[in-house]
Design a protein around this motif. Structure first.
Motif, PDB file in Angstrom:
ATOM      1  N   UNK A  64       0.822  -1.203   0.000  1.00  0.00           N
ATOM      2  CA  UNK A  64       0.000   0.000   0.000  1.00  0.00           C
ATOM      3  C   UNK A  64       0.859   1.257   0.000  1.00  0.00           C
ATOM      4  N   UNK A  65       2.013   1.215   0.663  1.00  0.00           N
ATOM      5  CA  UNK A  65       2.893   2.378   0.739  1.00  0.00           C
ATOM      6  C   UNK A  65       3.509   2.717  -0.610  1.00  0.00           C
ATOM      7  N   UNK A  66       3.605   1.744  -1.508  1.00  0.00           N
ATOM      8  CA  UNK A  66       4.177   1.990  -2.839  1.00  0.00           C
ATOM      9  C   UNK A  66       3.170   2.632  -3.784  1.00  0.00           C
ATOM     10  N   UNK A  67       1.890   2.432  -3.523  1.00  0.00           N
ATOM     11  CA  UNK A  67       0.845   2.906  -4.426  1.00  0.00           C
ATOM     12  C   UNK A  67       0.904   4.417  -4.680  1.00  0.00           C
ATOM     13  N   UNK A  68       1.113   5.272  -3.668  1.00  0.00           N
ATOM     14  CA  UNK A  68       1.120   6.724  -3.926  1.00  0.00           C
ATOM     15  C   UNK A  68       2.185   7.171  -4.912  1.00  0.00           C
ATOM     16  N   UNK A  69       3.261   6.414  -5.048  1.00  0.00           N
ATOM     17  CA  UNK A  69       4.342   6.830  -5.945  1.00  0.00           C
ATOM     18  C   UNK A  69       3.974   6.668  -7.418  1.00  0.00           C
ATOM     19  N   UNK A  70       2.818   6.075  -7.694  1.00  0.00           N
ATOM     20  CA  UNK A  70       2.363   5.997  -9.080  1.00  0.00           C
ATOM     21  C   UNK A  70       2.062   7.392  -9.634  1.00  0.00           C
ATOM     22  N   UNK A  71       1.679   8.318  -8.749  1.00  0.00           N
ATOM     23  CA  UNK A  71       1.382   9.686  -9.194  1.00  0.00           C
ATOM     24  C   UNK A  71       2.641  10.389  -9.711  1.00  0.00           C
ATOM     25  N   UNK A  72       3.732  10.500  -8.927  1.00  0.00           N
ATOM     26  CA  UNK A  72       4.940  11.115  -9.492  1.00  0.00           C
ATOM     27  C   UNK A  72       5.553  10.277 -10.604  1.00  0.00           C
ATOM     28  N   UNK A  73       5.345   8.956 -10.580  1.00  0.00           N
ATOM     29  CA  UNK A  73       5.875   8.109 -11.648  1.00  0.00           C
ATOM     30  C   UNK A  73       5.239   8.478 -12.984  1.00  0.00           C
ATOM     31  N   UNK A  74       3.931   8.683 -12.978  1.00  0.00           N
ATOM     32  CA  UNK A  74       3.229   9.049 -14.207  1.00  0.00           C
ATOM     33  C   UNK A  74       3.592  10.463 -14.652  1.00  0.00           C
ATOM     34  N   UNK A  75       3.728  11.384 -13.699  1.00  0.00           N
ATOM     35  CA  UNK A  75       4.022  12.773 -14.051  1.00  0.00           C
ATOM     36  C   UNK A  75       5.476  12.985 -14.451  1.00  0.00           C
ATOM     37  N   UNK A  76       6.378  12.122 -13.997  1.00  0.00           N
ATOM     38  CA  UNK A  76       7.791  12.326 -14.285  1.00  0.00           C
ATOM     39  C   UNK A  76       8.331  11.550 -15.463  1.00  0.00           C
ATOM     40  N   UNK A  77       7.528  10.664 -16.038  1.00  0.00           N
ATOM     41  CA  UNK A  77       8.009   9.830 -17.147  1.00  0.00           C
ATOM     42  C   UNK A  77       8.437  10.660 -18.351  1.00  0.00           C
TER      43      UNK A  77
END
Length: 210
Positions: free
Chosen positions: A64-77
């Motif tokens: 669950x703690x890894x899930x929030x990093x999908x937001x910066x992952x998508x914005x930083x690609x």
């Protein structure tokens, strides 16, 4: 959209104000006493708040703690565009893994803003463990950090590539290293990824010791 997120930065993330210079003289006895009584105990005992008793987070919390990093992952690609051109294998990997996530975000109007607000609310819920709330808050700050180079993206198109490419690659390397570190610390170690310069300190200050 990005302007709205910048506004939310100043409204929501007051932790960054801790890095601003104070008007109070550094030689002031009261200021010295405050720094001694607050900063030292806070930082020396921070690890005990991260994982009480040195225990590792349970598996469900790690995921669950890894899930929030999908937001910066998508914005930083987008900052990896020059790297993908020079290393087609990474470009293929990005299109197979991250690009579908980016497409979903773009398909839903104001999705980034909605998720940002949702994460900001979740980071303040005492029903969630501090381990999860810390990762949510840190993911928010990482996403905010990506806003500023994104705002200059349009102007950078007028500059020669030999200037734009190194700067863009630097942003991508810093962002990618942070994401990989967070995933590794959460999944493999079950520990808070609290060693990212500036960002982790701001996330800790935003949450407090508990």
């Amino acid at each position: 959209m990005k302007i709205l997120l910048v506004i939310l930065l100043f409204v929501n993330c007051g932790a960054f104000t801790g890095f601003l210079p104070s008007k109070v003289s550094s030689n002031s006895p009261s200021l010295t006493s405050f720094r001694t009584s607050f900063r030292t105990p806070f930082h020396t005992s921070l690890s005990s708040f991260n994982n009480p008793g040195g225990e590792e987070a349970p598996l469900e919390e790690r995921l669950l703690a890894c899930f929030p990093y999908l937001l910066p992952l998508a914005d930083g690609a987008e900052f990896g565009k020059f790297i993908y051109q020079r290393l087609p294998v990474l470009g293929t990997l990005e299109r197979a893994t991250v690009q579908p996530l980016v497409n979903v975000f773009h398909a839903v109007p104001f999705s980034s803003l909605i998720i940002f607000i949702g994460f900001s609310f979740a980071a303040r819920q005492p029903s969630l463990s501090r381990f999860i709330r810390f990762n949510i808050q840190q993911a928010i700050l990482l996403d905010i950090a990506l806003i500023f180079p994104s705002l200059f993206g349009g102007a950078a198109n007028e500059l020669p590539r030999y200037l734009v490419e190194p700067a863009t690659n630097f942003v991508f390397y810093a962002f990618a290293a942070s994401i990989v570190y967070c995933f590794f610390s959460n999944l493999a170690l079950g520990k808070e990824p609290n060693e990212i310069p500036v960002v982790s300190s701001a996330a800790n200050q935003q949450l407090g010791p508990f």
